[in-house]
Design a protein around this motif. Structure first.
Motif, short mmCIF file in Angstrom:
data_model
loop_
_atom_site.label_atom_id
_atom_site.label_comp_id
_atom_site.label_asym_id
_atom_site.label_seq_id
_atom_site.Cartn_x
_atom_site.Cartn_y
_atom_site.Cartn_z
N GLY A 1 4.13 5.13 3.95
CA GLY A 1 2.91 5.77 3.47
C GLY A 1 3.05 7.27 3.30
O GLY A 1 2.55 7.85 2.34
N LEU A 2 3.75 7.91 4.22
CA LEU A 2 3.96 9.35 4.12
C LEU A 2 4.83 9.67 2.91
O LEU A 2 4.56 10.63 2.18
N ALA A 3 5.85 8.87 2.67
CA ALA A 3 6.69 9.08 1.48
C ALA A 3 5.88 8.89 0.21
O ALA A 3 6.01 9.67 -0.75
N TYR A 4 5.02 7.88 0.19
CA TYR A 4 4.17 7.62 -0.97
C TYR A 4 3.21 8.79 -1.21
O TYR A 4 3.05 9.25 -2.34
N THR B 1 3.53 11.92 -0.21
CA THR B 1 4.29 13.09 -0.63
C THR B 1 4.64 13.01 -2.10
O THR B 1 4.47 13.98 -2.85
N GLU B 2 5.11 11.85 -2.54
CA GLU B 2 5.43 11.69 -3.96
C GLU B 2 4.19 11.80 -4.83
O GLU B 2 4.23 12.38 -5.91
N MET B 3 3.08 11.30 -4.34
CA MET B 3 1.83 11.33 -5.10
C MET B 3 1.38 12.78 -5.34
O MET B 3 0.93 13.12 -6.43
N HIS B 4 1.51 13.64 -4.35
CA HIS B 4 1.02 15.01 -4.46
C HIS B 4 2.07 16.02 -4.93
O HIS B 4 1.72 17.03 -5.52
N SER C 1 -2.93 12.72 8.73
CA SER C 1 -2.84 13.79 9.72
C SER C 1 -1.48 14.50 9.63
O SER C 1 -1.42 15.73 9.64
N ILE C 2 -0.42 13.72 9.53
CA ILE C 2 0.92 14.31 9.42
C ILE C 2 1.03 15.13 8.14
O ILE C 2 1.52 16.26 8.15
N TYR C 3 0.59 14.57 7.04
CA TYR C 3 0.70 15.27 5.76
C TYR C 3 -0.14 16.55 5.76
O TYR C 3 0.31 17.61 5.32
N ALA C 4 -1.37 16.45 6.25
CA ALA C 4 -2.27 17.60 6.26
C ALA C 4 -1.79 18.71 7.19
O ALA C 4 -2.16 19.86 6.99
N SER C 5 -0.97 18.38 8.17
CA SER C 5 -0.46 19.41 9.06
C SER C 5 0.53 20.34 8.34
O SER C 5 0.74 21.46 8.77
N THR C 6 1.12 19.86 7.26
CA THR C 6 2.06 20.70 6.51
C THR C 6 1.47 21.21 5.20
O THR C 6 1.84 22.27 4.73
N ARG C 7 0.57 20.43 4.60
CA ARG C 7 -0.03 20.81 3.31
C ARG C 7 -1.50 20.39 3.31
O ARG C 7 -1.81 19.23 3.07
N PRO C 8 -2.39 21.32 3.60
CA PRO C 8 -3.82 20.99 3.67
C PRO C 8 -4.34 20.41 2.34
O PRO C 8 -3.92 20.83 1.26
N ARG D 1 -6.90 9.03 0.80
CA ARG D 1 -7.21 7.97 1.78
C ARG D 1 -7.36 6.61 1.09
O ARG D 1 -6.83 5.61 1.55
N LEU D 2 -8.06 6.59 -0.03
CA LEU D 2 -8.25 5.33 -0.75
C LEU D 2 -6.92 4.77 -1.27
O LEU D 2 -6.64 3.58 -1.13
N ARG D 3 -6.12 5.63 -1.86
CA ARG D 3 -4.84 5.19 -2.43
C ARG D 3 -3.85 4.76 -1.35
O ARG D 3 -3.16 3.75 -1.49
N ILE D 4 -3.79 5.51 -0.25
CA ILE D 4 -2.89 5.15 0.85
C ILE D 4 -3.34 3.85 1.50
O ILE D 4 -2.52 3.00 1.84
N THR D 5 -4.64 3.67 1.66
CA THR D 5 -5.15 2.43 2.24
C THR D 5 -4.74 1.23 1.40
O THR D 5 -4.26 0.22 1.93
N ARG D 6 -4.90 1.32 0.08
CA ARG D 6 -4.49 0.22 -0.80
C ARG D 6 -2.99 -0.03 -0.70
O ARG D 6 -2.53 -1.17 -0.67
N TYR D 7 -2.21 1.04 -0.66
CA TYR D 7 -0.76 0.91 -0.59
C TYR D 7 -0.34 0.23 0.73
O TYR D 7 0.47 -0.70 0.72
N ILE D 8 -0.88 0.69 1.84
CA ILE D 8 -0.55 0.11 3.14
C ILE D 8 -1.00 -1.35 3.21
O ILE D 8 -0.29 -2.20 3.74
#
Length: 70
Positions: free
Chosen positions: A52-55, A57-60, A10-17, A27-34
């Protein structure tokens, strides 16, 4: 865990859809990371969201060129 992942996206999508396909992959990658952070003992939801937000951001967006790791 789901709440943390939802918060990150939600936080990420509010700045970069994100388009639906990219959102699902993220969602899958963040879930595994968390989950890996949580299994290593990290239990603070705020800290997990920050990591997770840093991950995500770096991913995209790639690594920040100001920080070379030197």
């Amino acid at each position: 865990m789901k709440d943390v992942v939802d918060r990150i996206l939600s936080i990420y999508a509010s700045t970069r859809p994100l388009d639906p396909a990219r959102l699902l992959d993220s969602r899958l990658r963040i879930t595994r990371y968390i989950e890996s952070l949580a299994s290593a003992g990290q239990s603070d939801a705020q800290q997990l969201a920050t990591y997770g937000l840093a991950y995500l951001t770096e991913m995209h967006e790639g690594r920040d060129p100001r920080f070379t790791g030197c």
